[in-house]
Design a protein around this motif. Sequence first.
Motif, PDB file in Angstrom:
ATOM      1  N   VAL A  30      36.039  26.374  42.894  1.00 54.43           N
ATOM      2  CA  VAL A  30      36.615  26.262  41.549  1.00 54.43           C
ATOM      3  C   VAL A  30      36.414  27.629  40.891  1.00 54.43           C
ATOM      4  O   VAL A  30      35.279  28.094  40.776  1.00 54.43           O
ATOM      5  CB  VAL A  30      35.888  25.169  40.729  1.00 54.43           C
ATOM      6  CG1 VAL A  30      36.409  25.125  39.309  1.00 54.43           C
ATOM      7  CG2 VAL A  30      36.004  23.825  41.405  1.00 54.43           C
ATOM      8  N   PRO A  31      37.497  28.305  40.491  1.00 51.40           N
ATOM      9  CA  PRO A  31      37.355  29.642  39.900  1.00 51.40           C
ATOM     10  C   PRO A  31      36.373  29.652  38.729  1.00 51.40           C
ATOM     11  O   PRO A  31      36.304  28.697  37.942  1.00 51.40           O
ATOM     12  CB  PRO A  31      38.776  29.974  39.432  1.00 51.40           C
ATOM     13  CG  PRO A  31      39.670  29.151  40.303  1.00 51.40           C
ATOM     14  CD  PRO A  31      38.903  27.880  40.551  1.00 51.40           C
ATOM     15  N   ALA A  32      35.614  30.743  38.638  1.00 50.37           N
ATOM     16  CA  ALA A  32      34.620  30.862  37.566  1.00 50.37           C
ATOM     17  C   ALA A  32      34.327  32.329  37.293  1.00 50.37           C
ATOM     18  O   ALA A  32      34.485  33.189  38.162  1.00 50.37           O
ATOM     19  CB  ALA A  32      33.330  30.147  37.957  1.00 50.37           C
ATOM     20  N   LEU A  37      29.419  30.884  36.307  1.00 48.87           N
ATOM     21  CA  LEU A  37      28.743  30.611  37.571  1.00 48.87           C
ATOM     22  C   LEU A  37      27.225  30.645  37.390  1.00 48.87           C
ATOM     23  O   LEU A  37      26.513  29.789  37.919  1.00 48.87           O
ATOM     24  CB  LEU A  37      29.193  31.652  38.599  1.00 48.87           C
ATOM     25  CG  LEU A  37      29.060  31.343  40.060  1.00 48.87           C
ATOM     26  CD1 LEU A  37      29.706  30.020  40.424  1.00 48.87           C
ATOM     27  CD2 LEU A  37      29.688  32.461  40.873  1.00 48.87           C
ATOM     28  N   ALA A  38      26.747  31.615  36.621  1.00 47.22           N
ATOM     29  CA  ALA A  38      25.303  31.731  36.370  1.00 47.22           C
ATOM     30  C   ALA A  38      24.776  30.466  35.699  1.00 47.22           C
ATOM     31  O   ALA A  38      23.708  29.969  36.066  1.00 47.22           O
ATOM     32  CB  ALA A  38      25.018  32.958  35.506  1.00 47.22           C
ATOM     33  N   ALA A  39      25.531  29.953  34.751  1.00 47.99           N
ATOM     34  CA  ALA A  39      25.102  28.725  34.058  1.00 47.99           C
ATOM     35  C   ALA A  39      25.086  27.535  35.016  1.00 47.99           C
ATOM     36  O   ALA A  39      24.180  26.699  34.949  1.00 47.99           O
ATOM     37  CB  ALA A  39      26.041  28.440  32.881  1.00 47.99           C
ATOM     38  N   ARG A  40      26.070  27.480  35.936  1.00 48.15           N
ATOM     39  CA  ARG A  40      26.146  26.354  36.881  1.00 48.15           C
ATOM     40  C   ARG A  40      25.018  26.371  37.899  1.00 48.15           C
ATOM     41  O   ARG A  40      24.509  25.326  38.280  1.00 48.15           O
ATOM     42  CB  ARG A  40      27.483  26.385  37.641  1.00 48.15           C
ATOM     43  CG  ARG A  40      28.559  25.614  36.983  1.00 48.15           C
ATOM     44  CD  ARG A  40      29.712  25.253  37.898  1.00 48.15           C
ATOM     45  NE  ARG A  40      30.158  26.271  38.802  1.00 48.15           N
ATOM     46  CZ  ARG A  40      31.434  26.605  38.993  1.00 48.15           C
ATOM     47  NH1 ARG A  40      32.387  26.003  38.348  1.00 48.15           N
ATOM     48  NH2 ARG A  40      31.754  27.540  39.856  1.00 48.15           N
ATOM     49  N   ALA A  64      40.970  35.686  40.361  1.00 49.20           N
ATOM     50  CA  ALA A  64      41.896  34.596  40.047  1.00 49.20           C
ATOM     51  C   ALA A  64      42.642  34.904  38.756  1.00 49.20           C
ATOM     52  O   ALA A  64      43.835  34.648  38.649  1.00 49.20           O
ATOM     53  CB  ALA A  64      41.143  33.271  39.920  1.00 49.20           C
ATOM     54  N   GLU A  65      41.911  35.458  37.772  1.00 52.29           N
ATOM     55  CA  GLU A  65      42.542  35.835  36.500  1.00 52.29           C
ATOM     56  C   GLU A  65      41.579  36.690  35.691  1.00 52.29           C
ATOM     57  O   GLU A  65      40.390  36.765  35.984  1.00 52.29           O
ATOM     58  CB  GLU A  65      42.958  34.602  35.697  1.00 52.29           C
ATOM     59  CG  GLU A  65      41.792  33.777  35.176  1.00 52.29           C
ATOM     60  CD  GLU A  65      42.221  32.627  34.281  1.00 52.29           C
ATOM     61  OE1 GLU A  65      42.772  32.880  33.193  1.00 52.29           O
ATOM     62  OE2 GLU A  65      41.993  31.480  34.702  1.00 52.29           O
ATOM     63  N   LEU A  77      36.730  34.731  39.165  1.00 55.13           N
ATOM     64  CA  LEU A  77      36.855  34.886  40.616  1.00 55.13           C
ATOM     65  C   LEU A  77      36.916  33.528  41.299  1.00 55.13           C
ATOM     66  O   LEU A  77      36.469  32.524  40.749  1.00 55.13           O
ATOM     67  CB  LEU A  77      35.668  35.682  41.167  1.00 55.13           C
ATOM     68  CG  LEU A  77      35.506  37.098  40.615  1.00 55.13           C
ATOM     69  CD1 LEU A  77      34.168  37.684  41.051  1.00 55.13           C
ATOM     70  CD2 LEU A  77      36.643  37.985  41.072  1.00 55.13           C
ATOM     71  N   GLN A  78      37.454  33.539  42.523  1.00 53.32           N
ATOM     72  CA  GLN A  78      37.446  32.330  43.347  1.00 53.32           C
ATOM     73  C   GLN A  78      37.195  32.743  44.793  1.00 53.32           C
ATOM     74  O   GLN A  78      37.427  33.888  45.178  1.00 53.32           O
ATOM     75  CB  GLN A  78      38.754  31.562  43.244  1.00 53.32           C
ATOM     76  CG  GLN A  78      39.942  32.242  43.875  1.00 53.32           C
ATOM     77  CD  GLN A  78      41.216  31.416  43.751  1.00 53.32           C
ATOM     78  OE1 GLN A  78      41.265  30.467  42.997  1.00 53.32           O
ATOM     79  NE2 GLN A  78      42.224  31.792  44.494  1.00 53.32           N
ATOM     80  N   ALA A  79      36.723  31.808  45.586  1.00 56.39           N
ATOM     81  CA  ALA A  79      36.506  32.064  47.014  1.00 56.39           C
ATOM     82  C   ALA A  79      37.859  32.348  47.654  1.00 56.39           C
ATOM     83  O   ALA A  79      38.885  31.813  47.234  1.00 56.39           O
ATOM     84  CB  ALA A  79      35.840  30.857  47.665  1.00 56.39           C
TER      85      ALA A  79
END
Length: 192
Positions: A30-32, A37-40, A64-65, A77-79
């Motif tokens: 899931v793009p982040a 991402l740090a919060a997740r 991603a955007e 970013l996304q994988a």
Amino acid sequence: MQQVEVIENAEAAAVALDPVRTRLLGELAVPASAAGLAARVGIPRQKVNYHLKALEAHGLVELAEERRHGGIVERVLQASAVSYIVSPAAVSASAADPNANDDHLSAGYLIALAGRLVREVAALARRAGASGTHLPTLTIDTVIGFRSAADRAAFADDLTAAVLDLAARYHHDDGRPHRLVVAAHPLPEESA
């Protein structure tokens, strides 16, 4: 995002196999942004940024955007793929060669053959993707329960005869060569 990406570079494999980076790749289905991402994952944003830069440098994550917030640009970013496979070529330049093993009934031969399959199909898929063409493949995957070793041997004989008949019927010396691999192994207990 690709379904499966084959990692053939040793440095990229080392980057992807780092436990923190492996976790980040999984989260980036899931793009982040780095902050999101740090919060997740509960890791400081600066540390997440450090790992994301390494992943991005090896093409394992992609932009991603970009989101603009005043004078700040947030990169999302996304994988690059849903899942990753490390090619034997990433581990050793002399990746296992099935031709170096005369015992075609051994586990070593089957593993070397699977490694060659990963290397060849990955190269063909990259070429097809770069040229915008479709890669023609055929896969048959099933589970067979043999009651005895004699049943398994009889099946192998029948399958060999059928494949040889089909190959003789459809092979043309001037045709485009395709590799056919047929393999069987006991199903691991955890998969049964």
